[in-house]
Design an enzyme around this catalytic site. Sequence first.
Site, short mmCIF file in Angstrom:
data_model
loop_
_atom_site.label_atom_id
_atom_site.label_comp_id
_atom_site.label_asym_id
_atom_site.label_seq_id
_atom_site.Cartn_x
_atom_site.Cartn_y
_atom_site.Cartn_z
N TRP A 73 1.21 -3.35 8.33
CA TRP A 73 1.95 -3.38 9.59
C TRP A 73 1.42 -4.39 10.60
CZ3 TRP A 73 -2.02 -2.49 12.80
CH2 TRP A 73 -3.07 -1.69 12.35
N HIS A 109 7.09 -2.29 2.41
CA HIS A 109 6.41 -2.50 3.68
C HIS A 109 5.76 -1.20 4.15
CE1 HIS A 109 5.28 -4.99 6.92
NE2 HIS A 109 6.37 -5.74 6.98
N ALA A 110 4.93 -1.32 5.19
CA ALA A 110 4.26 -0.16 5.76
C ALA A 110 5.28 0.78 6.39
CB ALA A 110 3.25 -0.62 6.81
N SER A 111 4.95 2.06 6.41
CA SER A 111 5.87 3.05 6.99
C SER A 111 6.08 2.82 8.48
CB SER A 111 5.32 4.46 6.74
OG SER A 111 4.03 4.61 7.33
N GLY A 160 -3.95 -5.43 2.53
CA GLY A 160 -4.22 -4.09 3.00
C GLY A 160 -5.70 -3.76 2.92
N SER A 161 -5.98 -2.49 2.85
CA SER A 161 -7.35 -2.01 2.85
C SER A 161 -8.01 -2.18 1.49
CB SER A 161 -7.39 -0.53 3.25
OG SER A 161 -6.80 0.26 2.23
N GLU A 218 -5.39 -9.46 -0.73
CA GLU A 218 -6.00 -9.90 0.53
C GLU A 218 -6.37 -8.63 1.27
OE1 GLU A 218 -6.77 -10.25 4.07
OE2 GLU A 218 -4.66 -10.73 4.44
N CYS A 248 -7.32 -8.80 9.73
CA CYS A 248 -8.38 -8.94 8.73
C CYS A 248 -9.33 -10.07 9.08
CB CYS A 248 -7.76 -9.19 7.35
SG CYS A 248 -6.77 -7.83 6.74
N GLU A 271 -16.12 -2.36 8.30
CA GLU A 271 -15.11 -3.01 9.12
C GLU A 271 -14.59 -2.05 10.18
OE1 GLU A 271 -10.92 -5.50 8.60
OE2 GLU A 271 -11.44 -3.96 7.13
#
Length: 463
Positions: free
Chosen positions: A129, A154-156, A205-206, A227, A261, A358
């Site tokens: 997101w 995609h992200a929610s 993402g994570s 990534e 990121c 992070e």
Amino acid sequence: MFSSVNPATGEAFATHRPHDDPEVEGRLALAAETYRRWRTSNLDERTALLGAIADRFAADKQRLAEMAVREMGKTLTSAIAEVEKCAAAFRYYAEAGPALLADAEVTTASGRAVASWHALGPVLAIMPWNFPYWQVVRFVAPAIMAGNTGLLKHASLTQGCAALLEEVVLEAGAPRGLFQNLAIEARRVAPLLADDRIVAATLTGSEGAGAQIAEAAGRALKKVVLELGGSDPFVVMRSADIAEAAAVAVTARTQNAGQSCICAKRMIVHADVYDDFMARFSAGMRDLAIGDPMAADTAMGPLSSTAQRDEVLQQAADAVAEGATAVLAPEKIDRPGAWMTAGILTDLPPDGRFAREEIFGPVASVWKVADLDEAITRANDVPFGLGSSVWTTDPAEQASFARDLECGMVAVNAMLASTPEAPFGGVKRSGHGRELGPWGLHEFMNLKAVMLPRGEKSGQVGD
């Protein structure tokens, strides 16, 4: 149902129905069918479409940007810049793409070989997101140029942005099935990766999400580009312009409310200039203009959600409990929405959890180092290796950082930022593979060797 919640107010303003299994199957079948034609499309057709999509992004930038602000809280100024960057990426591949797909020829013992680039098929993108358009465009622009088709999970949080992406691509004249949004939950990704019609996947993402996607893709022997997270160092040496470095450090740590990121998360500063840098950096972080993300003079809006805000505040509190000093304590802003102030931590125990973790929000850690060797050691002493920013006018130091930093990208005397022409990606737990430039175009293509005997007529054998 997916809900779009404005993080500036905490109010839900839209709902999005997930695609059911028959709808997902229909979109997957259409992606495979469209690929069979698009893979042999003329390069002029591809470049014309990319140019048309760029024009649509430019024309619709206000509408696109406002949706991003409402769904995930970034400032309108930065959202417009994101959409403009997307248009630039489509134009880059429209202009540079044909040359990047040209055949290459080498001489062999029996004649010669022509290396040609060929499309692979439908590629699945799992995107976050935080940059709801740019992350997707880094994948879809080269995919179109390559002759592939794309499916987006995609992200929610940003389903409104996802729907607009598909809409804009179709409005630009793309054939149905070239790029489609899949409104699905994360649990439904693994079966897609197991489907033979999906040839590869890309994820931003994570670290945890990357491991799950890599595992699922690995079982199907499919290529992935990952990534993932970063804890990027921002290194300031004695010869740097300290005033400029400190001002840029504030932006580098708080851009997108620290939810990037490649945000500079760890400030590593030479002892001789540490006090000067800290005075300037602390003042800049303290005076940061936090407010209405739609306002032109706002530097930082809310975080993407109250859950994200609360996680960042808890990380900072836990770091202090572990021994860190809060030079500037981040605080919850008492108003509806996902608001907080920026923070600065020092004296983190080098072997502690938060020296290596992070923090995905506007909280910086600052480290004092004695020399170049210690700066490089400290910069590398994390499990991540995405990007970095180094501030020095000494050519020998610049060369040492460029050679010895364990990361995919190094910016010299500038804030690190992606650009369509240069490779983007990391090493270690920041992932693998590259996006953008010719490298991103070729990631999801088949480099085919065509072996030809002496005297055989040459010519372009690729798509």
